[in-house]
Scaffold this motif. Structure first.
Motif, mmCIF file in Angstrom:
data_model
loop_
_atom_site.group_PDB
_atom_site.id
_atom_site.type_symbol
_atom_site.label_atom_id
_atom_site.label_comp_id
_atom_site.label_asym_id
_atom_site.label_seq_id
_atom_site.Cartn_x
_atom_site.Cartn_y
_atom_site.Cartn_z
ATOM 1 N N ASP A 1 67.327 -64.960 -56.438
ATOM 2 C CA ASP A 1 66.795 -63.621 -56.908
ATOM 3 C C ASP A 1 66.868 -62.620 -55.714
ATOM 4 O OD1 ASP A 1 66.017 -64.926 -59.314
ATOM 5 O OD2 ASP A 1 63.937 -65.563 -58.424
ATOM 6 N N GLN A 2 67.973 -62.481 -54.954
ATOM 7 C CA GLN A 2 68.001 -61.806 -53.894
ATOM 8 C C GLN A 2 69.171 -60.756 -54.275
ATOM 9 O OE1 GLN A 2 66.018 -61.525 -51.123
ATOM 10 N NE2 GLN A 2 64.924 -63.280 -51.972
ATOM 11 N N ASP A 3 69.134 -59.897 -53.377
ATOM 12 C CA ASP A 3 70.445 -58.705 -53.737
ATOM 13 C C ASP A 3 71.498 -59.294 -52.766
ATOM 14 O OD1 ASP A 3 69.118 -56.845 -55.243
ATOM 15 O OD2 ASP A 3 68.149 -55.512 -53.801
ATOM 16 N N ILE A 4 72.477 -59.913 -53.432
ATOM 17 C CA ILE A 4 73.479 -60.168 -52.562
ATOM 18 C C ILE A 4 74.824 -59.707 -53.013
ATOM 19 C CG2 ILE A 4 74.948 -62.764 -52.572
ATOM 20 C CD1 ILE A 4 72.126 -64.032 -52.963
ATOM 21 N N CYS A 5 75.780 -59.759 -51.794
ATOM 22 C CA CYS A 5 76.887 -59.305 -52.012
ATOM 23 C C CYS A 5 77.705 -60.547 -51.732
ATOM 24 C CB CYS A 5 77.445 -58.305 -51.033
ATOM 25 S SG CYS A 5 79.206 -57.898 -50.836
ATOM 26 N N LEU A 6 78.490 -61.081 -52.806
ATOM 27 C CA LEU A 6 79.468 -62.313 -52.638
ATOM 28 C C LEU A 6 80.724 -61.980 -52.442
ATOM 29 C CD1 LEU A 6 79.424 -65.219 -53.106
ATOM 30 C CD2 LEU A 6 79.763 -64.758 -55.464
ATOM 31 N N THR B 1 76.169 -55.103 -45.229
ATOM 32 C CA THR B 1 74.884 -55.524 -45.042
ATOM 33 C C THR B 1 74.442 -56.047 -43.603
ATOM 34 O OG1 THR B 1 75.305 -57.949 -45.643
ATOM 35 C CG2 THR B 1 75.074 -56.364 -47.439
ATOM 36 N N ASP B 2 73.136 -56.036 -43.499
ATOM 37 C CA ASP B 2 72.375 -56.398 -42.217
ATOM 38 C C ASP B 2 72.549 -57.899 -41.967
ATOM 39 O OD1 ASP B 2 71.757 -53.785 -41.536
ATOM 40 O OD2 ASP B 2 69.848 -53.886 -42.614
ATOM 41 N N TYR B 3 72.574 -58.622 -43.037
ATOM 42 C CA TYR B 3 72.633 -59.967 -42.883
ATOM 43 C C TYR B 3 73.807 -60.752 -43.408
ATOM 44 C CZ TYR B 3 67.722 -59.141 -41.924
ATOM 45 O OH TYR B 3 66.532 -58.430 -41.072
ATOM 46 N N LEU B 4 74.027 -61.821 -42.903
ATOM 47 C CA LEU B 4 75.415 -62.597 -43.409
ATOM 48 C C LEU B 4 75.224 -63.937 -43.383
ATOM 49 C CD1 LEU B 4 78.639 -62.096 -43.973
ATOM 50 C CD2 LEU B 4 78.914 -62.204 -41.474
ATOM 51 N N MET B 5 75.778 -64.492 -44.484
ATOM 52 C CA MET B 5 75.661 -66.180 -44.403
ATOM 53 C C MET B 5 76.990 -66.742 -44.893
ATOM 54 S SD MET B 5 72.900 -68.624 -46.199
ATOM 55 C CE MET B 5 73.591 -68.480 -47.910
ATOM 56 N N ARG B 6 77.465 -67.894 -44.342
ATOM 57 C CA ARG B 6 78.534 -68.498 -44.794
ATOM 58 C C ARG B 6 77.945 -69.624 -45.627
ATOM 59 N NH1 ARG B 6 81.707 -71.161 -40.642
ATOM 60 N NH2 ARG B 6 80.595 -73.056 -41.154
ATOM 61 N N LEU C 1 71.996 -59.278 -48.640
ATOM 62 C CA LEU C 1 72.445 -60.345 -47.886
ATOM 63 C C LEU C 1 73.986 -60.423 -48.373
ATOM 64 C CD1 LEU C 1 72.278 -63.043 -46.158
ATOM 65 C CD2 LEU C 1 71.691 -64.097 -48.239
ATOM 66 N N THR C 2 74.975 -60.579 -47.313
ATOM 67 C CA THR C 2 76.355 -60.954 -47.802
ATOM 68 C C THR C 2 76.429 -62.383 -47.613
ATOM 69 O OG1 THR C 2 77.275 -58.782 -47.076
ATOM 70 C CG2 THR C 2 78.799 -60.562 -47.103
ATOM 71 N N VAL C 3 76.847 -62.915 -48.782
ATOM 72 C CA VAL C 3 77.176 -64.767 -48.629
ATOM 73 C C VAL C 3 78.662 -64.561 -48.953
ATOM 74 C CG1 VAL C 3 76.742 -66.767 -49.623
ATOM 75 C CG2 VAL C 3 74.963 -65.263 -49.562
ATOM 76 N N TYR C 4 79.358 -65.270 -47.999
ATOM 77 C CA TYR C 4 80.870 -65.660 -48.324
ATOM 78 C C TYR C 4 81.148 -67.054 -48.293
ATOM 79 C CZ TYR C 4 81.630 -66.390 -42.947
ATOM 80 O OH TYR C 4 81.428 -66.881 -41.878
ATOM 81 N N ILE C 5 81.895 -67.495 -49.107
ATOM 82 C CA ILE C 5 82.404 -68.599 -49.504
ATOM 83 C C ILE C 5 83.919 -68.750 -49.105
ATOM 84 C CG2 ILE C 5 82.726 -70.335 -51.248
ATOM 85 C CD1 ILE C 5 80.534 -69.096 -53.006
ATOM 86 N N VAL C 6 84.331 -70.003 -48.495
ATOM 87 C CA VAL C 6 85.533 -70.070 -47.814
ATOM 88 C C VAL C 6 86.238 -71.268 -48.621
ATOM 89 C CG1 VAL C 6 87.105 -70.636 -46.064
ATOM 90 C CG2 VAL C 6 84.963 -69.024 -45.711
ATOM 91 N N SER C 7 87.230 -71.180 -49.300
ATOM 92 C CA SER C 7 87.997 -72.304 -49.863
ATOM 93 C C SER C 7 89.108 -72.606 -49.358
ATOM 94 C CB SER C 7 88.064 -72.144 -51.432
ATOM 95 O OG SER C 7 88.747 -73.131 -51.870
ATOM 96 N N THR C 8 89.477 -73.607 -48.721
ATOM 97 C CA THR C 8 90.837 -73.689 -48.128
ATOM 98 C C THR C 8 91.422 -75.007 -48.839
ATOM 99 O OG1 THR C 8 90.154 -73.258 -45.930
ATOM 100 C CG2 THR C 8 91.935 -74.620 -46.241
ATOM 101 N N GLY C 9 91.816 -74.306 -50.231
ATOM 102 C CA GLY C 9 92.498 -75.310 -51.374
ATOM 103 C C GLY C 9 91.250 -76.243 -51.960
#
Length: 86
Positions: free
Chosen positions: A27-32, A79-84, A3-11
């Protein structure tokens, strides 16, 4: 499953440490992917300090709106899955 997890910070660098830690505790395989969209130098510096403390790179997408960020991440993720994470 990765799973790819992306975090957006705008300041909002003051919330990055907690956000990153919450993802790393899984406990997952995560691309951050951590992204700063602010154009203010101070915000970029502070966000970079937080991500560096976790051994991560900060992706700077200055003045991108959320749909543009999502499209960018879709293009770069393998990755096949993506989450913000908000």
């Amino acid at each position: 499953m990765m799973l790819t997890v992306y975090i957006v910070s705008t300041g909002h660098y003051e919330f990055l440490e907690q956000s990153i830690q919450s993802v790393l505790n899984c406990d997952q395989d995560i691309c951050l992917v951590v992204i700063e969209t602010s154009d203010k130098h101070e915000n970029i510096i502070k966000s970079n300090e937080v991500t560096t403390n976790f051994g991560l790179d900060l992706l700077q997408l200055t003045n991108y709106k959320l749909p543009e960020v999502a499209n960018y991440v879709l293009e770069i993720t393998k990755t096949d899955y993506l989450m913000r994470l908000d």
